[in-house]
Design an enzyme around this catalytic site. Structure first.
Site, PDB file in Angstrom:
ATOM      1  N   CYS A 127      43.106  40.589  34.742  1.00 45.93           N
ATOM      2  CA  CYS A 127      44.239  39.299  34.509  1.00 45.93           C
ATOM      3  C   CYS A 127      43.927  38.850  33.129  1.00 45.93           C
ATOM      4  CB  CYS A 127      43.355  38.406  35.552  1.00 45.93           C
ATOM      5  SG  CYS A 127      44.688  37.226  36.248  1.00 45.93           S
TER       6      CYS A 127
ATOM      7  N   HIS B 271      43.524  41.395  40.561  1.00 43.49           N
ATOM      8  CA  HIS B 271      42.067  41.528  40.496  1.00 43.49           C
ATOM      9  C   HIS B 271      41.485  42.559  41.440  1.00 43.49           C
ATOM     10  CE1 HIS B 271      41.164  37.595  38.387  1.00 43.49           C
ATOM     11  NE2 HIS B 271      42.370  37.194  38.859  1.00 43.49           N
TER      12      HIS B 271
ATOM     13  N   GLU C  32      38.748  43.763  41.392  1.00 39.23           N
ATOM     14  CA  GLU C  32      37.172  43.697  41.875  1.00 39.23           C
ATOM     15  C   GLU C  32      37.186  43.065  43.343  1.00 39.23           C
ATOM     16  OE1 GLU C  32      38.876  41.817  39.688  1.00 39.23           O
ATOM     17  OE2 GLU C  32      38.342  39.687  39.869  1.00 39.23           O
TER      18      GLU C  32
HETATM   19  N1  GLN Z   1      44.679  31.949  32.773  1.00 37.21           N
HETATM   20  C1  GLN Z   1      45.272  33.135  32.985  1.00 37.21           C
HETATM   21  C2  GLN Z   1      46.575  32.748  34.086  1.00 37.21           C
HETATM   22  O1  GLN Z   1      46.720  31.862  34.585  1.00 37.21           O
HETATM   23  C3  GLN Z   1      44.710  34.295  33.723  1.00 37.21           C
HETATM   24  C4  GLN Z   1      44.122  33.913  35.099  1.00 37.21           C
HETATM   25  C5  GLN Z   1      42.813  34.701  35.486  1.00 37.21           C
HETATM   26  O2  GLN Z   1      42.424  35.522  34.781  1.00 37.21           O
HETATM   27  N2  GLN Z   1      42.647  34.883  36.872  1.00 37.21           N
HETATM   28  O3  GLN Z   1      47.498  33.562  33.967  1.00 37.21           O
END
Ligand code: GLN
Length: 540
Positions: A387, A513, A515
């Site tokens: 992410c 994600h 994970e």
């Molecule tokens: N802050 C980043 C976004 O909003 C990544 C979010 C995250 O890593 N969950 O796109």
């Protein structure tokens, strides 16, 4: 309520102190019953007023776990997901905030026909309905309901009252109570049973007699103490279980199994005790406790003080280790540390075989992550960006390969001349906070020949998201021209889902994600391959 419910209800509560591992207990019991062929569901009740965990700081509450249907939930749902194959969705995570919100909305809509709306019965009925909604399903044999917080807290009273009513309505055989308490030892090692005695009394005071007790302690509790506790709590001796600290949380179900907790619970519920198929799980514990080799991974993030902030990341890395017969040594690197001009990267990443940059929000520590990504790229260290970690990969590439010095995400720099990560046009018009978030499962397509395609072995994948910003479509072509590989996109090609560095032993950034979907018995393919690449790096 008349008639016997086909479904059995197990309520898990906690006494004495919080953070005793109720979630782990619920998940372990679900695993044991599941391995005996019963179809188990799990539900978490969180007595806080937040409607969901989405707005809570990872420092306060640990990681926000995301379900396929886009609910932002308590991290205990992650334990449920790792220990069982139970379906998890929005309905499995209930908060006081949700319950009150629903009741107040009904009141405003005139649904209570002019009656006074009260905690009992209106709030408690709303809670009961939500429990029954999960349980009333032909695919469910048993449902485990975990009540967050500690018995005695003001906040949990309506939840406990709802449980009491359900136990009363369904009868003891169909609805049982499992109470997790603490048995501390004082200097000199002497065991103290008084806190448990009080904790049980407190539960009894709200009208619930526990059927089983899980005694949390550092060391196993001997039979004399268990007998004594049984005597003053009215819990059968067989139901008083020593839940001592284990080298890995994956051993907890086996600790209960050895003490026959599951057969005891089945007997209490008058349900047939079938064969328990635990072979695979035993292999997991064996692999974690006796790995045949070691690999060292640095995780460069910003919420390092609280272990739970990246809970699913640690677990998924561990699963990657299991899949490769390797034990994981984790080096937690606070990314702000890498921002100091005299940070010695060679010293910090000495003996490190792979770098992972996890998800996150907010500006602090971002430059440190970008430097870590550069270090991994230039030193051909395996890199896994999740992410935010993928967005970092893109920013770093734009700055140091394309030479766009001020390239950035507009999350961190609104006026950059190279917004390589940004909000999409349609998102900028949505003003309500949280409304712009891309949440839950989305499909993506992987590119032939890429690391992601190799990992998944399929073109179509589905993964969970929780982010607001996207790789800019204007920056995409120049990035590709300079070698950055866009290895997965949404099916319509509009959004970037993953990218990779060219000519690198293994470097994958994903916008989602992975994970959240990894299990000890089945490591997520990306974690498996990242650990494998790191092991290969260690060999070379
Ligand atoms: N802050 C980043 C976004 O909003 C990544 C979010 C995250 O890593 N969950 O796109």
């Amino acid at each position: 309520m008349s008639g016997r419910p086909a479904v059995r209800y197990l309520f898990v509560t906690g006494g004495v102190v919080s953070s005793l591992g109720k979630g782990l207990t619920a998940a372990s019991i679900a695993l044991l019953l599941g391995r005996r062929g019963y179809r188990v569901r799990l539900q978490k009740m969180d007595p806080y007023l937040n409607v969901d965990a989405g707005t809570m700081s990872p420092y306060q509450h640990g990681e926000v776990y995301v379900t396929d249907d886009g609910a932002e939930t308590d991290l205990d749902l992650g334990n449920y997901g790792r220990f069982t194959s139970a379906k998890l969705s929005r309905s499995n995570s209930i908060t006081t905030g949700q319950v009150y919100k629903a009741v107040i909305e009904k009141e405003r809509a005139g649904e209570y026909l002019g009656r006074t709306v009260q905690v009992v019965p209106h709030i408690t009925n709303e809670i009961k309905q939500r429990i029954l909604a999960v349980a009333n399903n032909p695919e469910v044999d048993m449902t485990i309901v975990e009540i967050g917080g500690t018995v005695g807290d003001i906040e949990s009273v309506p939840f406990l009252e709802a449980c009491r009513q359900l136990i009363h309505e369904f009868g003891k055989q169909n609805a049982i109570s499992i109470h997790v308490t603490l048995v501390p030892s004082v200097t000199g090692g002497e065991i103290k049973t008084k806190p448990t005695q009080h904790a049980v009394k407190e539960l009894q005071e709200v009208g619930i007699q526990p059927d089983a007790l899980i005694l949390r302690s550092a060391k196993p509790i001997d039979d004399d103490v268990r007998r004594k506790i049984s005597l003053f709590t009215n819990v059968e001796e067989e139901g008083v279980i020593s839940g001592y600290d284990a080298p890995t949380t994956y051993e907890v179900p086996l600790i209960y199994y050895r003490q026959k907790l599951d057969t005891f619970l089945l007997r209490k519920m008058n349900v047939e005790s079938r064969h328990a198929e635990l072979g695979k799980w035993q292999n997991v514990v064996q692999a974690v406790t006796n790995p045949s080799r070691k690999v060292k991974i640095a995780v460069v993030g910003k919420y390092m003080e609280l272990h739970d902030s990246y809970k699913s990341i640690w677990e998924a890395l561990c699963h990657g280790g299991i899949a490769n017969n390797a034990g994981l040594e984790i080096e937690k690197v606070d990314s702000s540390r890498l921002e100091s001009p005299d940070a010695d990267f060679d010293a910090i990443f000495k003996d490190v075989h792979g770098i992972l940059v996890p998800g996150g929000f907010g500006e602090r520590g971002i430059e440190g992550m970008i430097r870590a990504a550069r270090y991994a790229r230039e030193h051909k260290l395996p890199y896994f960006g999740i992410c935010l970690g993928m967005q970092i990969m893109v920013i770093e590439y734009a700055r140091n390969v394309l030479g766009w010095q001020d390239a950035h995400s507009t999350e961190f720099n609104k006026t950059t001349t190279h917004p390589v990560v940004c909000l999409l046009e349609e998102q900028t018009r949505i003003t309500s906070y949280g409304g712009t978030m891309r949440l839950g499962a989305y499909e993506a397509v992987t590119m032939e020949g890429s690391f992601v395609r190799k990992a998944y072995g399929s073109e179509k994948i589905s993964e969970r998201h929780r982010h607001r910003y996207e790789v800019s479509n204007e920056a995409r072509e120049p990035l590709k021209e300079h070698g950055l590989i866009i290895s997965a996109t949404t099916p319509n090609g509009e959004l970037v889902e993953s990218c990779e560095w060219p000519g690198h032993p293994w470097a994958v950034g994903v916008q989602f994600h992975p994970e959240f979907k990894s299990k000890p018995t089945q490591a997520h393919p990306l974690f498996r391959d990242f650990v494998r690449a790191s092991l290969e790096h260690a060999k070379s």
